[in-house]
Design a protein around this motif. Sequence first.
Motif, PDB file in Angstrom:
ATOM      1  N   THR A 297       0.828  -1.210   0.000  1.00 47.66           N
ATOM      2  CA  THR A 297       0.000   0.000   0.000  1.00 47.66           C
ATOM      3  C   THR A 297       0.862   1.260   0.000  1.00 47.66           C
ATOM      4  OG1 THR A 297      -0.096   0.183   2.403  1.00 47.66           O
ATOM      5  CG2 THR A 297      -1.752  -1.226   1.330  1.00 47.66           C
ATOM      6  N   ALA A 298       0.227   2.376  -0.335  1.00 45.36           N
ATOM      7  CA  ALA A 298       0.920   3.665  -0.305  1.00 45.36           C
ATOM      8  C   ALA A 298       1.423   3.969   1.105  1.00 45.36           C
ATOM      9  CB  ALA A 298      -0.012   4.772  -0.790  1.00 45.36           C
ATOM     10  N   GLN A 299       0.658   3.595   2.123  1.00 41.96           N
ATOM     11  CA  GLN A 299       1.088   3.839   3.495  1.00 41.96           C
ATOM     12  C   GLN A 299       2.331   3.020   3.824  1.00 41.96           C
ATOM     13  OE1 GLN A 299      -1.902   3.966   6.611  1.00 41.96           O
ATOM     14  NE2 GLN A 299      -0.529   2.988   8.080  1.00 41.96           N
ATOM     15  N   GLN A 300       2.349   1.761   3.409  1.00 44.27           N
ATOM     16  CA  GLN A 300       3.517   0.925   3.679  1.00 44.27           C
ATOM     17  C   GLN A 300       4.753   1.447   2.942  1.00 44.27           C
ATOM     18  OE1 GLN A 300       1.599  -2.764   2.447  1.00 44.27           O
ATOM     19  NE2 GLN A 300       1.868  -3.611   4.518  1.00 44.27           N
ATOM     20  N   LEU A 301       4.573   1.849   1.679  1.00 49.93           N
ATOM     21  CA  LEU A 301       5.698   2.390   0.927  1.00 49.93           C
ATOM     22  C   LEU A 301       6.207   3.675   1.567  1.00 49.93           C
ATOM     23  CD1 LEU A 301       7.579   2.264  -1.513  1.00 49.93           C
ATOM     24  CD2 LEU A 301       5.813   3.457  -2.846  1.00 49.93           C
ATOM     25  N   GLY A 302       5.295   4.521   2.018  1.00 49.78           N
ATOM     26  CA  GLY A 302       5.694   5.751   2.677  1.00 49.78           C
ATOM     27  C   GLY A 302       6.466   5.492   3.954  1.00 49.78           C
ATOM     28  N   GLU A 303       5.955   4.539   4.768  1.00 47.95           N
ATOM     29  CA  GLU A 303       6.665   4.203   6.000  1.00 47.95           C
ATOM     30  C   GLU A 303       8.045   3.627   5.695  1.00 47.95           C
ATOM     31  OE1 GLU A 303       6.395   1.039   9.718  1.00 47.95           O
ATOM     32  OE2 GLU A 303       4.517   1.880   8.927  1.00 47.95           O
ATOM     33  N   PHE A 304       8.120   2.768   4.699  1.00 48.47           N
ATOM     34  CA  PHE A 304       9.395   2.153   4.328  1.00 48.47           C
ATOM     35  C   PHE A 304      10.427   3.211   3.922  1.00 48.47           C
ATOM     36  CE2 PHE A 304      12.222   0.627   0.983  1.00 48.47           C
ATOM     37  CZ  PHE A 304      12.820  -0.451   1.607  1.00 48.47           C
ATOM     38  N   LEU A 305      10.052   4.135   3.054  1.00 49.21           N
ATOM     39  CA  LEU A 305      10.987   5.173   2.613  1.00 49.21           C
ATOM     40  C   LEU A 305      11.356   6.113   3.755  1.00 49.21           C
ATOM     41  CD1 LEU A 305       9.432   5.982  -0.883  1.00 49.21           C
ATOM     42  CD2 LEU A 305      11.605   4.806  -0.438  1.00 49.21           C
ATOM     43  N   TYR A 306      10.398   6.421   4.615  1.00 50.20           N
ATOM     44  CA  TYR A 306      10.666   7.301   5.744  1.00 50.20           C
ATOM     45  C   TYR A 306      11.701   6.677   6.682  1.00 50.20           C
ATOM     46  CZ  TYR A 306       9.620  10.587   9.552  1.00 50.20           C
ATOM     47  OH  TYR A 306       9.704  11.563  10.523  1.00 50.20           O
ATOM     48  N   ARG A 307      11.536   5.396   6.944  1.00 49.92           N
ATOM     49  CA  ARG A 307      12.425   4.720   7.874  1.00 49.92           C
ATOM     50  C   ARG A 307      13.787   4.388   7.254  1.00 49.92           C
ATOM     51  NH1 ARG A 307       8.904   0.094  10.919  1.00 49.92           N
ATOM     52  NH2 ARG A 307      10.854  -0.058  12.102  1.00 49.92           N
ATOM     53  N   SER A 308      13.844   4.358   5.922  1.00 46.32           N
ATOM     54  CA  SER A 308      15.083   3.946   5.242  1.00 46.32           C
ATOM     55  C   SER A 308      15.939   5.105   4.751  1.00 46.32           C
ATOM     56  CB  SER A 308      14.752   3.059   4.032  1.00 46.32           C
ATOM     57  OG  SER A 308      14.080   1.892   4.408  1.00 46.32           O
TER      58      SER A 308
END
Length: 474
Positions: A297-308
Amino acid sequence: MSQEFVLSFKKDISLIEQPEGDRIILQSSDCKLTFKQVTSGLRTALNTLTTNKATAQQLIDLVQQRDGIHAKLKFYYHLQKLSALGWLCYSVVIDDLLLASAIPLTCDYQFSHKNVDVECKYALSRFAYCHQVEEQIVLESPLSYAKVVVSNWRGAALIAKLAKPQHFRDLTVEISGITEEIAQKFVALLLNTQMVFEVAKNASVEHTTNITLAQWEFHDLLFHTRSRKGRHTNLAGGTYRFLGQIETLPAVKSKMSAETIDLYKPNLETLKALDPSFTSVLEERKSIRDYNKIPITAQQLGEFLYRSARVRTLMKIEPTEISSRPYPAGGAIYELELYVVVNICEGISPGLYHYAPDMHQLCWLSGRNEHTEELLQGAIRGVGSDDELQVLIVIAARFQRLAWKYESIAYATILKHVGVLYQTMYLVATAMELAPCAVGYGDSDLFAQAVGTDYYAETSVGEFILGSKDSNYR
């Protein structure tokens, strides 16, 4: 001590005469030799090595004529010392014209003084290469601690002939002015600098039968030796060689599009409380190529990029701007850029996006097209997946951002940064129960065409696949 070659000091060796006390100082960038109570013969010989060229025998004879037999023996010792320091160049001269010179690259270079076997053939090493440096042809090899400067067209012609196994006598054919004596000296010069190797009767070359060297590709060994200390004296590290000449690139690349998507930002304090333990994440980390039918999901992708990969802080520290991000980077320069190729992601349309790490946004570059399809298909081939990919993250580098500061090690450092970013992405994806997989290689020309960048200024250096994890996967 070989007497075949003409000897001279390297250009960076300075000779300082001190009339008081009859002293002569020889000095390089990292070493100094002081000669006390210098005799006439020794003074002349040292000056000859600085201003002219002579063979070892000519220098020894000169010292003996002026200072006697005992001085000759002492000077022979001096020559050995100068050779051991890597201060002497060895040259082949033809008709008073310099043909080629072997120049040490390190202070501990030892000219091996091997003789050419008159019955054997010799061939150019597959690791040897020619390039132009300061309007001269230079022959180098990652196997060697010396370089050979070719000063005459005949030298280049001889090298070309040695692409195939040759007796040194064969080199006199087709090249005017090359006698058997000159050909033998030239081959010996290359042999002693590991530019050529003796070819066995079965036509194999020494380093092709050496199982260790056989497994090194030319570009890998060259890259290794030139980005590490030991076999060169090139400047290395943070030299800031373009300071005052070229403006450094900004710490964060300007937005590539006005059409942006604001990404989800997770609450880090909540994640600290709920995330699995670090040891669990490390132990469970693995490459996953099978995906859930329900996409990321867009939320998961956003969290992934934010944390990485987000920018945590920007700082101005002269002479450049630096930043802090979740993964480490040399000098806090952060030259890597992330481009997201969305194939299937709930909440984000398929297409190519650039990640703006300071604003935590995706900037739209293009929809699904021929280039994005080729990038996705290349990643599928790279990991051997049967499932349809969901998201491909292409890691690109703004090369000059790092090369502006670092010399000799810039590209090697970029690849290290790709490695630590891969690991960070793996760990974040594992903690989020997503399916991560790094890709072994990709097409940098294709990426530059897809994004519209200058290949030499910014192109891809790594790829990473991300998707939702199959609930049945163990």
